[in-house]
Design an enzyme around this catalytic site. Structure first.
Site, PDB file in Angstrom:
ATOM      1  N   GLU A  45       0.826  -1.211   0.000  1.00 48.33           N
ATOM      2  CA  GLU A  45       0.000   0.000   0.000  1.00 48.33           C
ATOM      3  C   GLU A  45       0.860   1.261   0.000  1.00 48.33           C
ATOM      4  O   GLU A  45       0.527   2.249  -0.655  1.00 48.33           O
ATOM      5  CB  GLU A  45      -0.941   0.008   1.202  1.00 48.33           C
ATOM      6  CG  GLU A  45      -2.089  -0.992   1.097  1.00 48.33           C
ATOM      7  CD  GLU A  45      -2.991  -0.715  -0.103  1.00 48.33           C
ATOM      8  OE1 GLU A  45      -3.138   0.461  -0.485  1.00 48.33           O
ATOM      9  OE2 GLU A  45      -3.530  -1.680  -0.660  1.00 48.33           O
ATOM     10  N   CYS A 201     -13.188   1.652 -15.129  1.00 44.51           N
ATOM     11  CA  CYS A 201     -13.512   3.082 -15.026  1.00 44.51           C
ATOM     12  C   CYS A 201     -12.216   3.876 -15.084  1.00 44.51           C
ATOM     13  O   CYS A 201     -11.849   4.597 -14.165  1.00 44.51           O
ATOM     14  CB  CYS A 201     -14.278   3.351 -13.728  1.00 44.51           C
ATOM     15  SG  CYS A 201     -15.188   4.919 -13.719  1.00 44.51           S
ATOM     16  N   CYS A 208     -17.394   1.944 -20.608  1.00 47.63           N
ATOM     17  CA  CYS A 208     -18.753   2.062 -20.079  1.00 47.63           C
ATOM     18  C   CYS A 208     -19.693   0.985 -20.631  1.00 47.63           C
ATOM     19  O   CYS A 208     -20.655   0.593 -19.968  1.00 47.63           O
ATOM     20  CB  CYS A 208     -19.304   3.453 -20.371  1.00 47.63           C
ATOM     21  SG  CYS A 208     -18.328   4.784 -19.621  1.00 47.63           S
ATOM     22  N   CYS A 211     -19.706  -1.822 -18.251  1.00 48.72           N
ATOM     23  CA  CYS A 211     -19.779  -1.452 -16.830  1.00 48.72           C
ATOM     24  C   CYS A 211     -21.069  -1.964 -16.194  1.00 48.72           C
ATOM     25  O   CYS A 211     -22.155  -1.748 -16.731  1.00 48.72           O
ATOM     26  CB  CYS A 211     -19.686   0.062 -16.675  1.00 48.72           C
ATOM     27  SG  CYS A 211     -19.834   0.604 -14.958  1.00 48.72           S
ATOM     28  N   CYS A 217     -25.297   5.222 -13.772  1.00 44.48           N
ATOM     29  CA  CYS A 217     -24.186   6.184 -13.691  1.00 44.48           C
ATOM     30  C   CYS A 217     -24.629   7.537 -14.252  1.00 44.48           C
ATOM     31  O   CYS A 217     -25.007   7.638 -15.421  1.00 44.48           O
ATOM     32  CB  CYS A 217     -22.978   5.663 -14.468  1.00 44.48           C
ATOM     33  SG  CYS A 217     -21.578   6.808 -14.477  1.00 44.48           S
TER      34      CYS A 217
END
Length: 364
Positions: A45, A201, A208, A211, A217
DNA sequence: AAGCCGGGGAA
DNA sequence: TTCCCAGGCTT
C-alpha cells in the site's frame, strides 16, 4: 447531518454487482495477495501511493526478498531501505515505512496495530485510506478506502462536481465510500474497487459498455464521463537551475554527499550541487587537490511534481580531497555501495562509465 | 487551504 | 507534450 449525495444504488445492490464483476474480471494474482499478511499488504500500500501497479511489482519483490519480515525491515540501516526505493520516488514513504517498522517493533510486539484505523494512522506514512486498505485486506474487517480509483469511480457514478482534492468534495466522497462498503467480503470488495477504477472506469476511455453500473451512472447518462473527476487546477512549473559536480578520484570513484534527512531527495546520496560556475570553482579551490575539468556532458531537465530542474553536469578529475569531509563518500560505480540515489544522479553515474573516464587524459 | 514531495506510464 | 497515478505530511 450528512454531506452525502443520494446513493445511486442500495449498498447491497452495489456490492453484489461489484463483487460479481470482480469474480470474473478482477486481479487475483498480485504478489501481495498471496501470501497475504498485514506486513506485505502494508508495504504494498505504501509503494502504491501515487504509483502504478506495474511499476510497483518489481520493487515489491525485491523489497520482500531483502526484508521478508517487519523485524528485518526495522533492523535494517536506512541507507539500505532507501537503496531498494531508488527510482520509486516520494522517498519520505521509505523513511516513514522504516520508522513505522521500528515503532511497531518496539511498541506493538513487532506487529502492525490493525485493531483500528486510528491506531494505524498513528504510524508515519499511513493516512485514512491506506489504514482502511490495510485493515480491509489483512483482517477482513469493515473499513472504507478512498484512493484515486475510488474517487474517479464515485465522482462519475454520482456526477460529483469539483476537484476531488478539495476538502469539501473529499468529504462527500468519503461518505459515499463508507456507505457502499460491505460488512462481508471486505478484502475482495476493496480490491474490486481498485481494480474497477484501474481497468474499467479508467481515467481516459472508460469501458462504459461493459460497466455493471452503466444503467445508474449519472456521468454516463449525461454523456460526460470525460468531465469527471474534475482536474486539479494547474499552475505553470517554475524552473530551477543547478550544476552537478561529478568529481572523480584516480580510482574512478565519484564523490557523493548525503542530502538532508527531510525535504527533496531526503536521505538520498547525490552529487554536490552549485548555483553558479563561480561557486563550483570556489568549492574546488577549497576542497580539491589537482582538479581538472573533463569534457562536459549534455545538459538535461528533470521534472518534479512542482518544479523543473535544469541540470548541468560537470565532470572533474582530481588527485584527492583536501582533508576529510563529513557526510560524503567516494562511490565506486563498479562496486556500488547499497545507497539510495536520486534517479538523475544514478543515471548520470551510469552514463559516465569507467571506460569513459580511463580513456581521458590526466589519469594513470 | 495550499504547498511539498518523484518518477514513470499512457495518451 | 500533458496528465496523473492504490496519498500523506507540513505549514
Amino acid at each position: 447531518m450528512t454531506d452525502m449525495p443520494a446513493p445511486r444504488l442500495a449498498a447491497e445492490v452495489f456490492q453484489q454487482r461489484l463483487l460479481d464483476w470482480f469474480d470474473r474480471y478482477g486481479r487475483h494474482d498480485l504478489p501481495w495477495q498471496s501470501p497475504r499478511s498485514a506486513y506485505r499488504v502494508w508495504v504494498s500500500e505504501i509503494m502504491l501511493q501515487q504509483t502504478q501497479v506495474a511499476t510497483v511489482i518489481a520493487y515489491f519483490e525485491r523489497f520482500m526478498a531483502r526484508f521478508p519480515t517487519l523485524e528485518a525491515l526495522a533492523e535494517a540501516p536506512q541507507d539500505e531501505v532507501l537503496h531498494l526505493w531508488t527510482g520509486l520516488g516520494y522517498y519520505a514513504r521509505a523513511r516513514n515505512l522504516h520508522k513505522a517498522a521500528q515503532v511497531a517493533l518496539e511498541a506493538h510486539n513487532g506487529e502492525l496495530p490493525t485493531d483500528s484505523v486510528e491506531g494505524l494512522m498513528a504510524l508515519p506514512g499511513i493516512g485514512r485510506s491506506t489504514a482502511g486498505a490495510i485493515i480491509a485486506q489483512s483482517t477482513g474487517r469493515r473499513a472504507a478506502i478512498l484512493d484515486g480509483n475510488v474517487k474517479r469511480s464515485l465522482t462519475r457514478l454520482h456526477a460529483v462536481a469539483g476537484w476531488p482534492g478539495k476538502p469539501a468534495v473529499e468529504r462527500k466522497l468519503w461518505a459515499l465510500a463508507d456507505y457502499y462498503t460491505p460488512d462481508s467480503r471486505v478484502a475482495d470488495y476493496t480490491q474490486a474497487m481498485m481494480d474497477f477504477g484501474a481497468t474499467l472506469c479508467k481515467r481516459s476511455t472508460p469501458l462504459c459498455g461493459h460497466c455493471p453500473f452503466n444503467d445508474v451512472c449519472l456521468a454516463y447518462a449525461q454523456g460526460e464521463t470525460k468531465r469527471y473527476p474534475e482536474s486539479k487546477p494547474k499552475k505553470p512549473l517554475p524552473t530551477r537551475e543547478t550544476i552537478m559536480l561529478m568529481l572523480y578520484d584516480p580510482d574512478g570513484r565519484v564523490w557523493l554527499e548525503q542530502r538532508p534527512a527531510s525535504g527533496l531527495w531526503g536521505g538520498l546520496w547525490s552529487l554536490p550541487q552549485f548555483d553558479s560556475q563561480s561557486q563550483l570553482a570556489s568549492w574546488l579551490d577549497d576542497h580539491v587537490l589537482g582538479p581538472e575539468r573533463l569534457p562536459p556532458l549534455a545538459c538535461f531537465q528533470h521534472t518534479f511534481s512542482h518544479f523543473r530542474l535544469a541540470i548541468t553536469p560537470q565532470p572533474v578529475s582530481c588527485d584527492r580531497l583536501k582533508g576529510v569531509r563529513e557526510g560524503g563518500v567516494w562511490y565506486d560505480p563498479s562496486q556500488p555501495a547499497e545507497l539510495g540515489l536520486a534517479a538523475p544522479v544514478k543515471s548520470l553515474i551510469n552514463q559516465l562509465t569507467p571506460f569513459t573516464l580511463t580513456s581521458t587524459p590526466g589519469h594513470a
